[in-house]
Design a protein around this motif. Structure first.
Motif, PDB file in Angstrom:
ATOM      1  N   PRO A  62      34.507  27.708  41.505  1.00 37.92           N
ATOM      2  CA  PRO A  62      35.114  28.960  41.714  1.00 37.92           C
ATOM      3  C   PRO A  62      36.407  29.051  42.423  1.00 37.92           C
ATOM      4  N   PRO A  63      37.305  30.303  42.323  1.00 37.49           N
ATOM      5  CA  PRO A  63      38.488  30.226  42.910  1.00 37.49           C
ATOM      6  C   PRO A  63      38.588  30.067  44.512  1.00 37.49           C
ATOM      7  N   LEU A  64      39.400  29.520  45.136  1.00 35.15           N
ATOM      8  CA  LEU A  64      39.480  29.652  46.616  1.00 35.15           C
ATOM      9  C   LEU A  64      39.354  30.836  47.221  1.00 35.15           C
ATOM     10  N   ASP A  65      38.406  30.838  48.269  1.00 33.24           N
ATOM     11  CA  ASP A  65      38.254  31.904  48.931  1.00 33.24           C
ATOM     12  C   ASP A  65      39.171  32.284  50.204  1.00 33.24           C
ATOM     13  N   VAL A  66      40.272  32.473  49.591  1.00 37.22           N
ATOM     14  CA  VAL A  66      41.847  33.208  50.688  1.00 37.22           C
ATOM     15  C   VAL A  66      41.546  34.203  50.888  1.00 37.22           C
ATOM     16  N   VAL A  67      41.600  34.553  52.469  1.00 40.13           N
ATOM     17  CA  VAL A  67      41.452  35.728  52.922  1.00 40.13           C
ATOM     18  C   VAL A  67      42.500  36.119  53.799  1.00 40.13           C
ATOM     19  N   GLU A  68      43.050  37.346  54.043  1.00 43.53           N
ATOM     20  CA  GLU A  68      43.743  37.960  54.816  1.00 43.53           C
ATOM     21  C   GLU A  68      43.045  37.937  56.129  1.00 43.53           C
ATOM     22  N   ASP A  69      43.565  37.215  57.515  1.00 43.92           N
ATOM     23  CA  ASP A  69      42.829  37.439  58.628  1.00 43.92           C
ATOM     24  C   ASP A  69      44.064  37.333  59.587  1.00 43.92           C
ATOM     25  N   ALA A  70      43.938  38.241  60.605  1.00 41.20           N
ATOM     26  CA  ALA A  70      44.810  38.317  61.886  1.00 41.20           C
ATOM     27  C   ALA A  70      44.526  37.067  62.584  1.00 41.20           C
ATOM     28  N   ALA A  71      43.499  36.388  62.612  1.00 38.53           N
ATOM     29  CA  ALA A  71      43.368  35.355  63.552  1.00 38.53           C
ATOM     30  C   ALA A  71      43.704  34.048  62.658  1.00 38.53           C
ATOM     31  N   SER A  72      44.298  33.860  61.529  1.00 44.03           N
ATOM     32  CA  SER A  72      44.794  32.694  60.769  1.00 44.03           C
ATOM     33  C   SER A  72      45.820  32.182  61.835  1.00 44.03           C
ATOM     34  N   ILE A  73      45.934  30.952  61.715  1.00 43.58           N
ATOM     35  CA  ILE A  73      46.719  30.013  62.875  1.00 43.58           C
ATOM     36  C   ILE A  73      48.204  30.056  62.523  1.00 43.58           C
ATOM     37  N   GLU A  74      48.278  30.161  60.930  1.00 40.60           N
ATOM     38  CA  GLU A  74      49.637  30.171  60.224  1.00 40.60           C
ATOM     39  C   GLU A  74      49.666  31.057  59.253  1.00 40.60           C
ATOM     40  N   GLY A  75      50.794  31.984  59.307  1.00 46.19           N
ATOM     41  CA  GLY A  75      50.886  32.961  58.387  1.00 46.19           C
ATOM     42  C   GLY A  75      49.736  34.003  58.664  1.00 46.19           C
ATOM     43  N   SER A  76      49.233  34.736  57.406  1.00 41.10           N
ATOM     44  CA  SER A  76      48.611  35.923  57.572  1.00 41.10           C
ATOM     45  C   SER A  76      46.995  35.605  56.894  1.00 41.10           C
ATOM     46  N   HIS A  77      47.187  34.406  56.266  1.00 39.05           N
ATOM     47  CA  HIS A  77      45.959  34.122  55.417  1.00 39.05           C
ATOM     48  C   HIS A  77      45.217  32.761  56.001  1.00 39.05           C
ATOM     49  N   LEU A  78      44.029  32.639  55.515  1.00 45.20           N
ATOM     50  CA  LEU A  78      43.407  31.317  55.823  1.00 45.20           C
ATOM     51  C   LEU A  78      42.416  31.058  54.603  1.00 45.20           C
ATOM     52  N   LEU A  79      41.662  29.737  54.593  1.00 41.55           N
ATOM     53  CA  LEU A  79      40.959  29.528  53.444  1.00 41.55           C
ATOM     54  C   LEU A  79      39.691  29.516  54.155  1.00 41.55           C
ATOM     55  N   ARG A  80      38.589  30.382  53.651  1.00 40.02           N
ATOM     56  CA  ARG A  80      37.414  30.193  53.914  1.00 40.02           C
ATOM     57  C   ARG A  80      36.431  29.235  53.093  1.00 40.02           C
ATOM     58  N   VAL A  81      35.906  28.229  53.652  1.00 42.66           N
ATOM     59  CA  VAL A  81      35.120  27.191  53.050  1.00 42.66           C
ATOM     60  C   VAL A  81      33.676  27.233  53.244  1.00 42.66           C
ATOM     61  N   ASP A  82      32.815  27.371  52.499  1.00 45.17           N
ATOM     62  CA  ASP A  82      31.128  27.436  52.567  1.00 45.17           C
ATOM     63  C   ASP A  82      30.603  26.760  51.346  1.00 45.17           C
ATOM     64  N   THR A  83      30.633  25.343  51.765  1.00 43.92           N
ATOM     65  CA  THR A  83      30.012  24.569  50.728  1.00 43.92           C
ATOM     66  C   THR A  83      28.682  23.965  51.056  1.00 43.92           C
TER      67      THR A  83
END
Lengths: 677, 281
Positions: A62-83
């Motif tokens: 599946p495509p990467l689950d990149v989400v906009e999140d104010a809590a990201s440590i860099e920029g405005s997005h982070l990667l949500r991993v759930d494997t």
């Protein structure tokens, strides 16, 4: 199954410019802005904040689950991993220069993060795991970082970020570290090849950067205690073995060497010396349950699989050509799969590996092989024989074999591992599992020997229906679930049996409930043993039999009892054993001495009458530790004393050449002689 | 021990080099800083204020502070009689037969939920107990008369009595457990309760039991940095009695332990899933 890294088709990520490597600077890694946001090192060789991740066009998942999140440590997005077990893989290109890098990643949660590296020219890749540095943020981000690792950029280098678990990830960055010495990719020969250096490991004919497989080691002194932190951590690990390792006989025989190993690891060197020293210390416990593993040892592949299973035997056809070792059994080819057999056939003899007896060579891997596995009982070798097929391609330079086609043996022949062609994924090879069974005594067992958790039963092959000789082939004794139900169903069929042949030559253990249906068939109820979980940090066990008896008496209320008042003690039962431990020790222990039972095998069982605890440091250092012994009603401590066969039978080369199964045939002959007309 | 971002002046990340102990900010290698007493310290990127406090009209909104800890936790206590008192080796891929286990049990043996990061007391990992949950940690006993337990526990509310801690035999049915009291009834400024006490050493293996006494939905309890060591006396003084809920949980946890103390297959008979194998040629 091989899943080699795929060269990525991604273009260079925005943060990676081709000139990066041309202007290296110290690996300062990323910085934090005044507001606590992370900014990448502008000269990072690769950086990805998951702001606009382009999926790999070849990606099957599946495509990467990149989400906009104010809590990201860099920029405005982070990667949500759930494997679950299928890791998330993100490929990327590396610059074309030779360089040493460190990789770092910020995560929130219990993450497994690693890099695989590979080359377009098909040179050997490597594995790099990221571990906590100790740097973390008030909002639960933690920094993971790798050891320095060298990359041969001119070969066309690529990396794959491998993520497992449920966590948030952000800000992966690779930064060149010119202060670190570049280690060129080198071919090597044999596990102990010094060319790989103290922080490297020769694996499958290539030097690997083993220091990148393991966590860092604390540096500096503890100001309170005035001791190096490295020594403090080593002492803590040493005491883990000293306080909690349970088997009394192995404490006496083996623990001192394990402790000395740990003390040596504490004395200096790099991270590989330290952690490999800890792993080696655990191996030195000589305990069936106390083992080590690491993601690195799972992830690294070798390119020449050996589709051959070995077992201990009697090379009766070839002793004139190659003398028998005075102490160790001969090693024979039990059977092979189809393809990748290195030209070996059933009944051929493995005389030597790297010039040593094959078992001696396997034991020499104690300081190299994190899959090292040994019985508690010092007189058995099945664990070593069974694993030769995987150890040889990884760690050997050469093997020496005696081929005996049709029973006519030729002179010893040395085969260099590198002379074997690399596996062709399209060759249609059928890979077999190794289970110490040259043949199967009942119908239905897969040709792959993949018994697993299944149970196979029925009339013994080659017998007449009116003989009513029943057989069962199985590996596990979980005491619950489908395998337990299947065992009980087979036992129920034995109500009409005149004899039973049990093939437990691979005995993976389970729980003490597992053997009970079988034991209940062969003997009346009785107390078999008492489990003794480790009580005190300095418990060295009973000093003599009187103390042992007292210990048993004090604990007999919780003794493991087995047997049944409805046991069919008039039916002869033959049990085949070879590589059996844990609950697969309990089974023969409870059966031995029953009125019509006879146990056949090449040597005692593993003597692993115990359970264990699991310990896991970010899945880069995983190990188990046995914390138990057991004691019999006559006061004897059991661990390291495997169950002796009633009849010691070694598979004969002359039988294997003809496709015969020495143990099974001998046991069947006994059964037939015992059966009441 | 100083854990919070205290004792240092506001120190922004870009000017941080002088704020670190050995290793320095510029070094990518792990390093661990200490405060003046040598205790593990944890300051960096911004100020010791909370983000809300730090925000002013003239300064950017502070998102976070950065801390530094020893990633191996509290291994200074090398004589700890608990197998993994700091939770650094619990959890991960090897999730069965872990040194800590939880009650109520979902199926059989379950490791507690783990928390990773700055909210732990030491190191990287700690355990989180949900409402009415309990955990047990495995250890061994001592020939000395007593056992001293030290534990750091962060209740959801500032009331240390919302947590029960005891030491007792790991598997003995209905055998006594010895409560350990908190040093004070209220948590410290960071919200942590320190439990510390000496109890009589048993005649068998020792386990530590911790219960979250609250069943409120949001009542999460953080447990970390436990040290069990021999004591030259058996302890004295009145302690509060264990709650019936705690005692019931202890028996559940002991039942789990009795199931564990049986022979088990080795690791490699359950090989890693094929997805993990052979990733690198």
């Amino acid at each position: 199954m091989r899943l080699p890294l795929r060269p990525p088709r991604l273009l260079f990520p925005a943060a990676c410019v081709a000139v990066c490597a041309a202007f290296p600077r110290p690996a300062s890694a990323e910085d934090f802005a005044a507001d606590g946001s992370l900014t990448f090192d502008p000269q990072a060789a690769y950086a990805n904040g998951f702001e606009a991740q382009v999926p790999d066009p070849d990606a099957s998942g599946p495509p990467l689950d990149v989400v906009e999140d104010a809590a990201s440590i860099e920029g405005s997005h982070l990667l949500r991993v759930d494997t679950a077990w299928q890791p998330l893989e993100i490929p990327f290109r590396l610059p074309s220069a030779q360089a040493v890098y460190r990789a770092s990643l910020w995560v929130r949660g219990n993450a497994i993060a690693a890099l695989g590296t590979g080359y377009d020219d098909d040179a050997a890749g490597d594995f790099v795991q990221l571990f906590p540095t100790g740097r973390m943020t008030s909002d639960d981000w933690i920094e993971l970082q790798s050891a320095p690792f060298s990359v041969e950029g001119p070969r066309g280098a690529y990396g794959v970020l491998i993520l497992m678990g449920s966590f948030d990830a952000d800000a992966i960055e690779l930064v060149a570290d010119p202060a670190e010495l570049f280690t060129p990719l080198r071919a090597c020969s044999g596990a102990a090849d010094p060319i790989c250096g103290p922080e490297g490991q020769c694996f499958a004919q290539w030097c690997r950067q083993a220091s990148a497989w393991v966590p860092p080691v604390p540096e500096g002194d503890d100001p309170d205690l005035g001791m190096p932190r490295r020594a403090l951590l080593a002492r803590s690990l040493e005491n883990r073995l000293r306080f909690f390792f349970g088997p009394y006989e192995n404490r006496r025989l083996d623990l001192p060497a394990a402790l000395a190993q740990m003390q040596s690891a504490a004395s200096g060197g790099g991270r590989w010396r330290f952690w490999n020293g800890f792993a080696t210390a655990i191996h030195r416990l000589h305990d069936w349950h106390s083992d080590t593993s690491a993601i690195a040892s799972w992830a690294l592949d070798n390119r020449r699989s050996l589709n051959v299973c070995f077992l201990e035997g009697d090379a009766d056809l070839s002793h004139a050509i190659a003398a028998k070792d005075p102490d160790l059994p001969d090693i024979l080819v039990a059977y092979t799969g189809s393809g990748r057999t290195w030209g070996l056939s059933q009944g051929d003899r493995l005389v030597a590996i790297d010039g040593q007896h094959p078992i001696a060579w396997m034991r020499s891997l104690i300081a190299y092989d994190w899959d090292y596995f040994s019985p508690n009982d010092h007189t058995g070798w099945a664990e070593f024989a069974e694993r030769m097929r995987s150890s040889i391609p990884r760690y050997a330079r050469s093997i020496t074999v005696v081929r005996c086609p049709g029973g006519a043996c030729s002179a010893p022949e040395e085969i260099a591992v590198t002379s074997i062609p690399e596996d062709d994924p399209e060759d249609g090879a059928t890979i077999v599992r190794c289970d110490n069974r040259p043949t199967h005594i009942v119908d239905g067992v897969p040709e792959s020997h993949g018994v697993g958790e299944k149970v196979f039963g029925g009339l013994v092959k080659g017998t007449q229906a009116d003989e009513k000789l029943y057989g069962m082939v199985w590996d596990t004794l979980y005491g619950s679930g489908s395998s337990d139900a299947a065992i009980k169903a087979e036992v129920a069929k034995w109500a009409e049996a005149k004899g039973v042949l049990l093939d437990h030559r691979t005995g993976n253990g389970g729980t003490s409930a597992g053997p009970e249906p079988i034991v209940g068939f062969v003997r009346p109820p009785g107390k078999v043993l008492v489990d003794l979980w480790r009580n005190f940090s300095d418990d060295e066990g009973p000093k003599d039999q009187a103390e042992g008896l007292a210990l048993y008496e004090a604990n007999k209320a919780s003794a493991w009892s087995a047997g049944s008042s409805s046991a069919k003690t008039d039916v002869p039962v033959a049990l085949l054993i070879t590589r059996c431990g844990s609950a697969s020790d309990y089974l023969p222990q409870a059966m031995k001495g029953a009125p019509r039972v006879r146990i056949f095998g090449p040597h005692p069982t593993a003597g692993a009458f115990s359970s264990y605890m699991s310990l896991d440091y970010w899945s880069g250092i995983m190990h188990r530790l046995s914390m138990q012994d057991a004691i019999t009603p006559d006061g004897a401590a059991l661990v390291a004393h495997g169950v002796e066969p009633d009849e010691i039978v070694l598979p004969r080369q002359s039988d294997l050449i003809l496709g015969k199964d020495t143990l099974a045939e001998r046991a069947l002959a006994w059964l037939r002689a015992e059966v009441t007309p | 021990m100083s854990r919070q971002a205290s004792g240092l002046l506001p120190c922004f990340a870009l000017a941080l080099a002088g704020c670190w102990g050995e290793g320095g900010y510029a070094s990518p290698a792990p390093s661990w800083s200490q405060d003046a007493s040598g205790a593990e310290t944890s300051v960096d990127a911004a100020s010791d204020s909370t983000p809300a406090e730090a925000a002013t009209d003239s300064a950017p909104q502070l998102k976070r502070t950065v801390l530094l800890r020893d990633p191996f936790g509290n291994y200074r206590e090398g004589d700890n009689l608990l197998i993994d008192g700091d939770f650094e080796w619990t959890g991960g891929l090897m999730s069965s037969q872990t040194p800590w286990w939880v009650s109520p049990m979902l199926i059989s043996w379950s490791a507690p939920d783990m928390l990773v990061g700055a909210r732990c007391h030491s190191g990287m990992k700690c355990a989180v107990l949900g409402p009415s949950q309990s955990i047990a940690g495995a250890g061994v006993g001592t020939r000395e008369p007593g056992l001293q337990l030290s534990a750091w526990i962060h209740p959801a509310l500032p009331d240390c009595s919302l947590v029960s801690v005891s030491v007792g035999l790991c598997a003995g049915i209905m055998s006594a457990v010895h409560p350990i009291d908190s040093v004070s009834s209220a948590p410290d400024a960071d919200g942590w309760c320190r439990f510390d006490g000496v109890v009589p050493a048993g005649t068998s293996r020792a386990c530590v039991f911790v219960s979250n006494e609250s069943d409120a939905d949001e009542a999460r309890v953080i447990v970390d940095d436990l040290v069990l060591r021999p004591a030259s006396h058996a302890g004295s003084g009145l302690r509060r009695l264990p709650s019936p809920r705690h005692l019931a949980a202890v028996e559940q946890l002991r039942k789990g332990a009795r199931e564990l103390f049986q022979p088990r297959p080795p690791a490699w008979t359950s090989p890693p899933p094929v997805e993990l194998r052979s990733k690198v040629r």
